[in-house]
Write a protein that holds these residues in place. Structure first.
Motif, mmCIF file in Angstrom:
data_model
loop_
_atom_site.group_PDB
_atom_site.id
_atom_site.type_symbol
_atom_site.label_atom_id
_atom_site.label_comp_id
_atom_site.label_asym_id
_atom_site.label_seq_id
_atom_site.Cartn_x
_atom_site.Cartn_y
_atom_site.Cartn_z
ATOM 1 N N GLY A 1 -0.728 -7.132 11.881
ATOM 2 C CA GLY A 1 0.041 -7.635 10.704
ATOM 3 C C GLY A 1 0.211 -6.391 9.762
ATOM 4 O O GLY A 1 0.918 -6.233 8.887
ATOM 5 N N SER A 2 -1.214 -5.721 9.588
ATOM 6 C CA SER A 2 -1.302 -4.740 8.722
ATOM 7 C C SER A 2 -0.287 -3.542 9.197
ATOM 8 O O SER A 2 0.190 -2.877 8.272
ATOM 9 N N MET A 3 -0.125 -3.424 10.424
ATOM 10 C CA MET A 3 0.692 -2.409 10.753
ATOM 11 C C MET A 3 2.300 -2.602 10.403
ATOM 12 O O MET A 3 2.841 -1.862 10.150
ATOM 13 N N VAL A 4 2.468 -3.909 10.761
ATOM 14 C CA VAL A 4 3.971 -4.300 10.302
ATOM 15 C C VAL A 4 4.193 -4.123 8.975
ATOM 16 O O VAL A 4 5.183 -3.723 8.402
ATOM 17 N N GLY A 5 3.225 -4.894 7.976
ATOM 18 C CA GLY A 5 3.359 -4.594 6.741
ATOM 19 C C GLY A 5 3.292 -3.185 6.114
ATOM 20 O O GLY A 5 4.281 -2.832 5.317
ATOM 21 N N SER A 6 2.612 -2.402 6.513
ATOM 22 C CA SER A 6 2.558 -0.923 6.271
ATOM 23 C C SER A 6 3.988 -0.353 6.408
ATOM 24 O O SER A 6 4.541 0.512 5.558
ATOM 25 N N GLY A 7 4.080 -0.436 7.668
ATOM 26 C CA GLY A 7 5.517 -0.053 8.115
ATOM 27 C C GLY A 7 6.828 -0.374 7.168
ATOM 28 O O GLY A 7 7.513 0.211 6.836
ATOM 29 N N MET A 8 6.709 -1.927 7.215
ATOM 30 C CA MET A 8 7.639 -2.379 5.995
ATOM 31 C C MET A 8 7.731 -1.914 4.666
ATOM 32 O O MET A 8 8.685 -1.573 4.105
ATOM 33 N N GLY A 9 6.506 -1.902 4.181
ATOM 34 C CA GLY A 9 6.360 -1.412 2.809
ATOM 35 C C GLY A 9 6.858 0.255 2.683
ATOM 36 O O GLY A 9 7.561 0.669 1.555
ATOM 37 N N GLY A 10 6.650 0.993 3.604
ATOM 38 C CA GLY A 10 7.272 2.635 3.566
ATOM 39 C C GLY A 10 8.476 2.859 3.896
ATOM 40 O O GLY A 10 8.898 3.580 3.180
ATOM 41 N N ILE A 11 8.942 1.886 4.787
ATOM 42 C CA ILE A 11 10.393 2.249 5.426
ATOM 43 C C ILE A 11 11.572 1.518 4.295
ATOM 44 O O ILE A 11 12.490 2.094 3.844
ATOM 45 N N PHE A 12 11.141 0.393 3.904
ATOM 46 C CA PHE A 12 12.056 -0.316 2.823
ATOM 47 C C PHE A 12 11.865 -0.360 1.595
ATOM 48 O O PHE A 12 12.726 -0.998 0.998
ATOM 49 N N SER A 13 10.878 0.248 0.986
ATOM 50 C CA SER A 13 10.637 0.384 -0.390
ATOM 51 C C SER A 13 11.877 1.223 -0.963
ATOM 52 O O SER A 13 12.149 2.297 -0.318
ATOM 53 N N LEU B 1 0.817 -1.255 -0.104
ATOM 54 C CA LEU B 1 -0.101 -0.057 -0.259
ATOM 55 C C LEU B 1 0.945 1.372 0.093
ATOM 56 O O LEU B 1 0.342 2.383 -0.642
ATOM 57 N N PRO B 2 1.877 1.270 0.813
ATOM 58 C CA PRO B 2 2.640 2.627 0.761
ATOM 59 C C PRO B 2 3.291 2.981 -0.485
ATOM 60 O O PRO B 2 3.491 4.266 -0.749
ATOM 61 N N PHE B 3 4.012 1.998 -1.160
ATOM 62 C CA PHE B 3 4.499 2.262 -2.351
ATOM 63 C C PHE B 3 3.622 2.060 -3.835
ATOM 64 O O PHE B 3 4.697 2.099 -4.850
ATOM 65 N N LEU B 4 2.472 1.661 -3.661
ATOM 66 C CA LEU B 4 1.742 1.179 -4.610
ATOM 67 C C LEU B 4 1.819 2.394 -5.770
ATOM 68 O O LEU B 4 1.529 2.294 -6.999
ATOM 69 N N TYR B 5 1.453 3.640 -5.188
ATOM 70 C CA TYR B 5 1.388 5.019 -5.758
ATOM 71 C C TYR B 5 2.398 4.993 -6.838
ATOM 72 O O TYR B 5 2.713 5.158 -8.104
ATOM 73 N N LYS B 6 3.677 4.951 -6.211
ATOM 74 C CA LYS B 6 4.955 5.344 -6.896
ATOM 75 C C LYS B 6 5.266 3.944 -7.654
ATOM 76 O O LYS B 6 5.925 4.129 -9.096
ATOM 77 N N MET B 7 5.020 2.697 -7.553
ATOM 78 C CA MET B 7 5.036 1.518 -8.386
ATOM 79 C C MET B 7 4.289 1.793 -9.579
ATOM 80 O O MET B 7 4.756 1.438 -10.851
ATOM 81 N N ILE B 8 3.050 2.135 -9.606
ATOM 82 C CA ILE B 8 2.116 2.299 -10.598
ATOM 83 C C ILE B 8 2.777 3.462 -11.642
ATOM 84 O O ILE B 8 2.598 3.716 -12.739
#
Length: 588
Positions: free
Chosen positions: A249-261, A128-135
């Motif tokens: 898990g949503s908290m962990v996943g969102s954090g990972m996607g935003g920090i490590f993308s 979710l955090p990097f989806l905008y940039k990915m598209i």
């Protein structure tokens, strides 16, 4: 004559004087004969019938015979009524309420389930955090205002494949067991998570998301497994662990996607020279998500035990050999050990079940529209009605709310459910959602003010930014509170309506099917409406507020429909006593 002391005692106790008794020889003899007759009757053996007294009395005995003095009869009547009066006047002690002690949670089974459940929300939300940039990197959108449309297509591809397969996973788990189905789902989640990180084109991303949806049927199977290891005293707490795990898990996943993308740009000291992460900027968070899936897979293989009890048919010789001498309790125990037979689909889809499923579908539509719009809304330029946040800030905003989840899910919700019931919690969760949905789009006004005041002092900009984040976190807290209470309650209601434990897989699979079907349309509706609303200069509420206001209206409709759901959904139907057929029905 009696002595004065004895006479006073006789008068006080209302005992007839011997002189008076002697004055009435007939009454004295009658009393003596009555005592003699009663003693003789008591001496008879129990199996020997006693002679019945005559039903009529002689005239001499009833009207002409001498009687006892009135003061004696009055005294006897007073003494006979005294015990009754004392019993009535005695205070009645209130019965102590029966307190049912909660069964301790079976953590040896719960812990592997939680570990396996964690993989799905992490891998679902880390994009979710990097989806905008990915598209944007795919270079398929003509303008930034069209990115939400392509993002909705990625979400829709996942939901289509999930909808087509989730019912089969639930029914398959009813036949072969929960454990093998969960293991298969985790293997697929692990593989598609890595594949999504290496996508370089939009069509490839669509195919990978469809594959991810095929293996996303574990949610319904885990609800069935959790319900099977729970009882009436701890079911609400155990079922609350599943949405708690999802939100954590949503908290962990969102954090990972935003920090490590894009780690080569965000952490040049560590990954600046890495050709792999430079060419695949979104691979690192996907690898971390697949690691969590691998952990859940290993934990499930080593520690999770099957929860589905399969029916066992007694051997033929045992059935033939049973006689009237066989203990009846032994036969009934053997019969009750086997689970009930699965009901037909038609008998399960009662009007009440359909009504609850409809409210679930509309609720899921409203939440999904806004949940999947939020990362696009947060990344959109404030001049177009967004917040203008970068991927790291988006991940932070989605991750901070996970701290609130733990308290609400483990402390607040179980207490409310035990005191007021599942239906009450469902309605309160829906009522929390309306103010969150109405207030969210107004944040773009603060973000736009921050953007236009770029030349002002740093302190004033910092103060306004702090205010925006405080309001944003308050709204996100309302969002997560509403989501936890509403989705936990609807999960419990669906589980409670299953008539037998053998139907849990179908009921939870049907719920997952309804939610997956709605999630096909929710992203495309929200993405299309968002793009349309920010492209045109329409007044409120047809501007950037349109999707949020539409979701608020849907929640209001669901809240009204929830008052047509009876209180019977608060009880687990599979453990309730079933009505016994009458003799006439059994004879037929």
């Amino acid at each position: 004559m009696l002595k004065p002391e004895v006479a006073a005692l006789v008068e006080e106790l209302n005992i007839p004087s011997p002189e008076l008794i002697d004055d009435h020889p007939l009454e004295s003899s009658a009393s003596t004969s009555a005592v003699r007759d009663s003693s003789a009757k008591e001496a008879l053996p129990l199996n020997q019938p006693q002679e019945q007294a005559p039903t009529t009395t002689s005239r001499a005995a009833t009207s002409e015979g001498p009687r006892m003095p009135k003061w004696f009869l009055a005294g006897q009547k007073h003494n006979a009524q005294e015990p009754a009066r004392s019993q009535q006047d005695a205070p009645v002690e209130p019965e102590e309420p029966v307190v049912v002690k909660e069964t301790p949670l079976p953590w040896k089974q719960i812990a592997p389930l939680v570990a396996m459940r964690l993989a799905e929300p992490v891998n679902f939300t880390l994009i979710l955090p990097f989806l905008y940039k990915m598209i944007e990197d795919f270079d398929v959108a003509e303008t930034p205002k069209d990115i939400s449309y392509y993002a909705s297509m990625l979400f829709m591809s996942f939901s289509i494949s999930q909808t087509l397969t989730v019912m089969y996973w639930g029914r398959l788990s009813d036949r072969i067991g929960r454990r093998p189905v969960l293991i298969a789902g985790l293997i697929g989640t692990l593989a598609v998570s890595i594949l999504f990180g290496v996508c370089k084109t939009f069509p490839m991303a669509i195919l990978v998301r469809m594959a991810a949806g095929v293996f996303a049927g574990n949610a319904a199977v885990m609800k069935s497994a959790m319900a099977e290891i729970a009882d009436d005293t701890n079911r609400s707490r155990m079922m609350a662990l599943l949405p708690l795990t999802w939100n954590f898990g949503s908290m962990v996943g969102s954090g990972m996607g935003g920090i490590f993308s894009n780690p080569a740009t965000q952490f040049p000291g560590l990954f600046g020279n890495s050709k792999l992460f430079t060419y695949f900027p979104y691979l690192l968070p996907c690898l971390m998500g697949s690691t969590i899936a691998a952990f859940g897979l290993i934990t499930g293989l080593l520690n999770f035990k099957e929860t589905l009890i399969k029916p066992t048919q007694p051997a033929l010789e045992e059935t033939v050999g049973s006689t009237e001498a066989t203990p009846l309790l032994a036969q009934s125990a053997a019969t009750s050990a086997a689970p009930a037979k699965q009901n037909s689909i038609k008998s399960l889809l009662t009007p009440l079940v359909v009504r609850v499923m409809v409210t679930n579908a509309f609720m899921c539509l409203a939440y999904t529209m806004c949940d999947q719009l939020y990362p696009i809304f947060a990344a959109t330029d404030p001049r177009d009605g967004g917040l203008g946040l970068d991927p790291r800030s988006i991940g932070l905003s989605l991750g901070v709310e996970g701290i609130v989840v733990v308290y609400i899910q483990l402390v607040v919700y179980p207490r409310l459910e035990r005191k007021f019931g599942v239906l009450y919690c469902y309605r309160r969760g829906l009522s929390f959602a309306i103010p969150y949905l109405v207030s969210m789009p107004f944040l773009s006004m603060i973000a736009l003010h921050l953007q236009t005041q770029a030349g002002t002092s740093a302190m004033s900009m910092l103060a306004e930014k702090v205010v925006m984040w405080v309001i944003l976190m308050t709204i996100m807290t309302m969002r997560i509170t509403s989501s936890v209470m509403a989705f936990t309650s609807i999960n419990l209601m669906i589980t409670n309506m299953a008539p037998t434990r053998a139907d849990l897989g179908f009921m939870n699979g049907t719920q997952q099917l309804a939610m997956s079907t709605v999630r096909i349309f929710a992203p495309i509706v929200s993405g299309s409406l968002w793009s349309w609303s920010i492209k045109h200069s329409f007044p409120f509420p047809f501007n950037s507020h349109l999707v949020w206001m539409l979701s608020a209206v849907l929640i209001a409709i669901v809240l009204k429909l929830s008052y047509r759901i009876p209180e019977s959904v608060n009880k687990f139907a599979a453990d309730q006593p079933k009505p016994i057929a009458s003799v006439e029905e059994s004879d037929d």
